[in-house]
Design a protein around this motif. Structure first.
Motif, PDB file in Angstrom:
ATOM      1  N   ALA A  40      -2.928  21.674  -6.304  1.00 27.31           N
ATOM      2  CA  ALA A  40      -1.473  21.791  -6.201  1.00 27.31           C
ATOM      3  C   ALA A  40      -0.833  21.859  -7.580  1.00 27.31           C
ATOM      4  N   LEU A  87       6.898  20.368  -8.818  1.00 25.46           N
ATOM      5  CA  LEU A  87       6.063  19.294  -8.280  1.00 25.46           C
ATOM      6  C   LEU A  87       6.878  18.235  -7.549  1.00 25.46           C
ATOM      7  N   ALA A 104      -4.905  17.614  -4.867  1.00 16.73           N
ATOM      8  CA  ALA A 104      -3.851  17.305  -5.838  1.00 16.73           C
ATOM      9  C   ALA A 104      -3.987  18.173  -7.082  1.00 16.73           C
ATOM     10  N   TYR A 120       1.457  15.481  -2.894  1.00 20.35           N
ATOM     11  CA  TYR A 120       0.394  14.835  -3.668  1.00 20.35           C
ATOM     12  C   TYR A 120       0.921  14.156  -4.944  1.00 20.35           C
ATOM     13  N   GLY A 137      -2.235  12.043  -2.782  1.00 19.56           N
ATOM     14  CA  GLY A 137      -2.978  12.689  -3.865  1.00 19.56           C
ATOM     15  C   GLY A 137      -4.180  11.884  -4.298  1.00 19.56           C
ATOM     16  N   ALA A 192       1.312  25.025  -9.164  1.00 15.68           N
ATOM     17  CA  ALA A 192       2.667  24.846  -9.695  1.00 15.68           C
ATOM     18  C   ALA A 192       2.746  25.305 -11.147  1.00 15.68           C
ATOM     19  N   SER A 202       5.689  18.551  -4.005  1.00 17.99           N
ATOM     20  CA  SER A 202       4.330  18.420  -3.494  1.00 17.99           C
ATOM     21  C   SER A 202       4.102  17.017  -2.948  1.00 17.99           C
TER      22      SER A 202
END
Length: 956
Positions: free
Chosen positions: A306, A91, A303, A107, A296, A310, A105
């Protein structure tokens, strides 16, 4: 003067043609606008920015840099589970040569694992065991109740489990669920597994902690049990533990009386215990706190997606993954709002599940066809109803608005409102066409104009009254629905008649306008008007007594069905780990307090308050900056100078390190030095109080986790937190506190829901009552007329209060809406009753004639609207489901009030007042000035109404 529908343009075209052309012309434009519609369901944005509680929360979040966060956990997780660190790496990304994170990420702002928190505490000289205990109920859970059997219990383990389940069911009424004993996670390497294994780079700066030893401290056990709403420190948990420990192995042979009376030393050996111990152990499962970035926060759905991706990539199975928090609930709510309109998960042939709202509208149209007995009329009503909804919804994105959980019911509401008015016009057309087919459209509009305008305007007033609410979704609903109601009126009086004129049909059969049964009902009600009126008033009064238990509910999570994934995730987190909802207590030290207490003393004061807060039975755990510091013992009074100098050095070093961490951001979420002066209002049980924060004040944040899946009274909780904090701070000058967060916001929103219900309904009632007084030219008659309009709201809301059902933001809006709809039938019936009186009929005859004219239309519209709204009940989003079933109940109650209570009143005191008012008007007309031809002015009815009324009299 020719009516609108009899006029023609210079080219000889009817005006009706231009109405239809305009409808066709704007359709493609509105289609393009409708594609831009957006969803917005952030509960924290419901209150206006200038609301005191919103101001406090906004300042609080800005000061401590708090971002939206979600809590993630999975079954079987523990401190030795490497997937937590892998998830964090996926993340946030991995640092490059310059220490900048790459590949994470967009987000996600930050990720905190319990391993990170323990390492940080250990770095500040907190023992690992103590650090683990401090994170209990925050990032570490105790999981299910663990059962350790004796040797005798292991020999008959299955029987012991069944006995425990049976006793818990019979004695405590609890359904126990048995789970296998906890086993430490071991990674299984599978070369065929496509999931990428991400290794977390070790940091040289991180304090090494033996997590293996912490997990190994969980005592061995044979199985685990859990139950709904499980809380380790609750009285129910203690009862289940005692019940388990009381299990004994039964004797094989029945005992004699003498054996029973003997109490020998080997009694325990004769009936050995089956359970050796039962306990909750901190350390499993674990939770990962994930903070969202601004990106996000702007797109919760992306979000959450994602994070799920992950988690899957790090090896966490989707079936065992559980997430909670405002972003999760917000994303699920937006999805379910969309799915209520169109859910592609269901095939087209299951249309009732694919689109609950569209199916509701189609049911209304089908019922309209059955009621009108004409395919042509039903098709026209279908077109007008859906077209009105299409235009009204297009106004939302056109004006920059967004769709929300309340506004989602507006399309269905406008569809059925237009359907209601269209059926009235269709019935007037059938009456007129039976006499004069050529002028039937213009005559139907002439008959419908006054009652339909009054009904639509009063409904619009009821809807517009919702704009007085402080809640933004309710204001939006009031604004756009009232505009849609006016569009509906235009379509009823101009759109439908234009289509009727361009697509003429055959005149209706005589049986289609037979109203003898309705006239008979009117005469029966007139004969028993006292009994009927008193019975209705008694039912009204008894139902209204239920308002004694009236209460509101604003938790978004309560809008989801129990079977939904988000509810199951929330239950897992709260039963096994921690409460989902945070409540923050902010302790403020002014400059004087900072001088009177050194930094370590302030740490210990915050720790003392935190410990008292954590003792509350509804709080699963708490965390503050004090948790990252070891407990400091105060210096003895006889301390030496060396001890004092050493202690002062330690205090200064501690403060220096914390101040440095404020610059790097590590402690920013727990400690804040005010950079400006601000004064805020805080609502408490004893009234509002003012809290002033000055520049340079030191603010400490204590976050406590509270369950949201319970019926806990948040008002009592905030009162307790205020009392606990004040009991500690009262002895320290220069200190004050604030209680803020999501929970106080919930309380303020609940209060706003109740205020909205009272204010909007009161305003709508007052305006409509004034309209009735003017229409009937009698204040007393106007107030009496409001009784049948109040009765549906009083009966339905009184009964749901009797049943202890809370009123949420969706059901709240139905009161003002129902008032406007109830007035619809009232106005139609009053109009025709007055016509009967003006024609010289008695009250009983006028009631019978009015029932003959309006009864079929009121019954048809109520059946079509009520049943179609009831079709919303299966909606997965409970907000939509409750709105549909409650509106259906209100419409049914309004129909009964209009066809039973109102006729009885018209045959009694209300009718007498109207007759007296009519005689007064006649007397005034007799004394009116003469015209040029010497004849006095005299009010007259439209020719179409006269003709239709004469036809009804002949039928009778």
């Amino acid at each position: 003067m020719a009516s609108f529908f009899q006029k023609r343009d210079p080219w000889g075209h009817s005006f009706s043609l231009w109405v239809v052309v305009f409808m066709i012309f704007i359709t493609p434009v509105l289609f393009g606008v409708l594609r831009e519609i957006r969803q917005e369901n952030n509960v924290e944005n419901w209150l206006p920015p200038n609301d005191p509680q919103s101001k406090v929360l906004s300042w609080h979040r800005k000061s401590f840099g708090i971002e939206d966060r979600l809590l993630l956990s999975w079954e079987g997780s523990s401190l030795t589970d490497l997937r937590a660190d892998r998830l964090k790496t996926l993340l946030l990304g991995t640092p490059d040569e310059k220490g900048i994170l790459r590949g994470g990420s967009p987000y996600i702002q930050n990720v905190l694992t319990p391993q990170d928190a323990i390492r940080k505490m250990v770095e500040y000289r907190v023992e690992p065991d103590e650090a683990q205990e401090r994170l209990k109920g925050v990032l570490l859970g105790t999981g299910a109740l663990k059962i350790q059997l004796t040797e005798a219990g292991r020999k008959r383990q299955e029987q012991t489990i069944q006995e425990l389940i049976g006793k818990a069911k019979s004695e405590l009424g609890i359904e126990l669920t048995v789970k296998p004993a906890f086993k430490e996670w071991v990674e299984i390497v599978d070369e065929s597994n496509e999931a990428e294994i991400v290794e977390t780079p070790a940091s040289d700066d991180e304090e090494q902690v033996d997590f293996q030893a912490l997990v190994a401290e969980i005592p061995s056990h044979d199985f685990q049990v859990t139950w709904p709403r499980m809380q380790p420190a609750s009285q129910l948990s203690e009862q289940i533990q005692q019940l388990a420990l009381s299990l004994k192995r039964p004797t094989i042979l029945p005992e004699t009386k003498s054996e029973k009376s003997e109490k020998t030393a080997d009694a325990a050996a004769t009936h050995p215990a089956l359970v050796k111990d039962c306990f909750f152990a901190v350390g499993t499962p674990i939770a990962v706190a994930i903070e969202l970035s601004d990106t996000g926060d702007a797109d919760h759905a992306a979000a959450v997606a994602a994070v799920k991706a992950a988690a899957s990539k790090s090896g966490i199975p989707e079936a065992g993954l559980h997430m909670g928090g405002r972003p999760v609930a917000g994303a699920a709510l937006n999805r379910m709002v969309k799915e209520s309109s169109w859910n592609t998960a269901y095939p087209v042939w299951q249309f009732h599940k694919r689109s609950v709202t569209l199916f509701s509208g189609l049911i209304g149209i089908a019922l309209a066809f059955l009621m009108l007995r004409s395919l042509r009329l039903s098709c026209l009503v279908l077109l007008v109803s859906y077209y009105t909804t299409f235009v009204a919804v297009s106004i939302v994105p056109l004006t920059g608005g967004t769709m929300n959980m309340v506004l989602v019911v507006m399309p269905t509401l406008l569809t059925v409102l237009t359907l209601s008015g269209s059926i009235h016009v269709a019935n007037y057309w059938k009456h007129a066409a039976h006499v004069d087919m050529k002028n039937a459209v213009s005559q139907a509009v002439e008959m419908a104009r006054a009652p339909c305008m009054m009904a639509s305007l009063t409904t619009a007033i009821g809807l517009a009254s919702l704009m007085t609410s402080p809640l933004s979704p309710v204001r939006d609903f009031g604004l756009y629905s009232s505009i849609g109601c006016l569009i509906s009126l235009l379509m009823i009086l101009y759109g439908l008649p234009s289509l009727l004129q361009l697509w003429p049909g055959k005149p209706p059969k005589e049986s289609d306008v037979d109203t003898r049964h309705w006239q008979k009902l009117g005469r029966v009600l007139s004969r028993h008007q006292v009994l009927v009126s008193m019975s209705c008033l008694i039912i009204f009064a008894v139902s209204c007594y239920g308002f004694k238990w009236f209460r509101t509910e604003t938790k978004v999570i309560k809008y989801f069905p129990d079977s939904s994934r988000v509810i199951q995730d929330y239950l897992f987190l709260e039963e096994n780990l921690s409460g989902i909802t945070p409540v923050d207590t902010v302790i403020c030290f002014d400059e004087a307090a900072q001088k009177n207490m050194n930094f370590v003393e302030r740490v210990e004061l915050v720790r003392k308050i935190q410990q008292k807060i954590a003792e509350h039975p509804e709080i699963s755990g708490s965390i503050s900056l004090a948790d990252f510091r070891p407990v400091s013992e105060p210096l003895p009074e006889n301390a030496s100078t060396f001890q004092k100098l050493r202690n002062a050095k330690r205090v200064n070093e501690t403060e220096r390190r914390v101040r440095e961490s404020l610059k790097t951001g590590d402690a920013k979420s727990f400690l804040y030095i005010a950079d400006e002066a601000i004064e805020m209002e805080q609502e408490t049980a004893n009234g509002d109080r003012s809290v002033a924060v000055n520049k340079g004040d030191e603010l400490w944040r204590i976050t406590a986790q509270v369950a949201i899946m319970t019926d806990l009274n948040y008002g009592h909780l905030t009162r307790d937190l205020n009392q606990v904090t004040q009991s500690v701070l009262r002895d320290h000058a220069g200190t004050t506190h604030l209680v803020t967060g999501t929970i106080p916001l919930f309380l303020r929103t609940q209060q706003a829901v109740l205020e909205s219900l009272i204010k909007s309904f009161g305003l709508a009632f007052a305006v409509i009552a004034v309209v009735m007084m003017i229409l009937l030219r009698s204040p007393t008659a106007g107030l009496i007329t409001m009784l049948p309009n109040l009765m549906p709201i009083g009966v339905v809301f009184g009964l749901i209060s009797w049943m202890k059902m809370p009123v949420d933001i969706g059901t709240m809006i139905t009161a003002s809406v129902a008032l406007g709809i109830a007035v619809d039938g009232t106005l139609h019936l009053l109009t025709w009753f007055k016509i009967g009186i003006e024609e010289g009929k008695t009250k009983s005859e006028a009631v019978a004639a009015a029932m003959g004219h309006c009864g079929p239309a009121m019954w048809q519209t109520s059946a079509a609207v009520g049943i179609s709204l009831a079709m919303l009940y299966p909606a997965e989003l409970l907000l939509v489901s409750r709105f549909g079933i409650l509106m259906s109940a209100l419409i049914a109650a309004a129909l009964l009030a209009d066809i039973i209570f109102l006729p009885a009143l018209l045959a009694g005191p209300l009718g007498s007042l109207i007759v007296a008012s009519h005689k007064k008007d006649q007397a005034a007309a007799a004394n009116a000035p003469l015209l040029q031809d010497g004849k006095a002015t005299k009010p007259h009815l439209p020719q179409a109404i006269k003709r239709t009324q004469s036809e009804t009299t002949l039928e009778t």
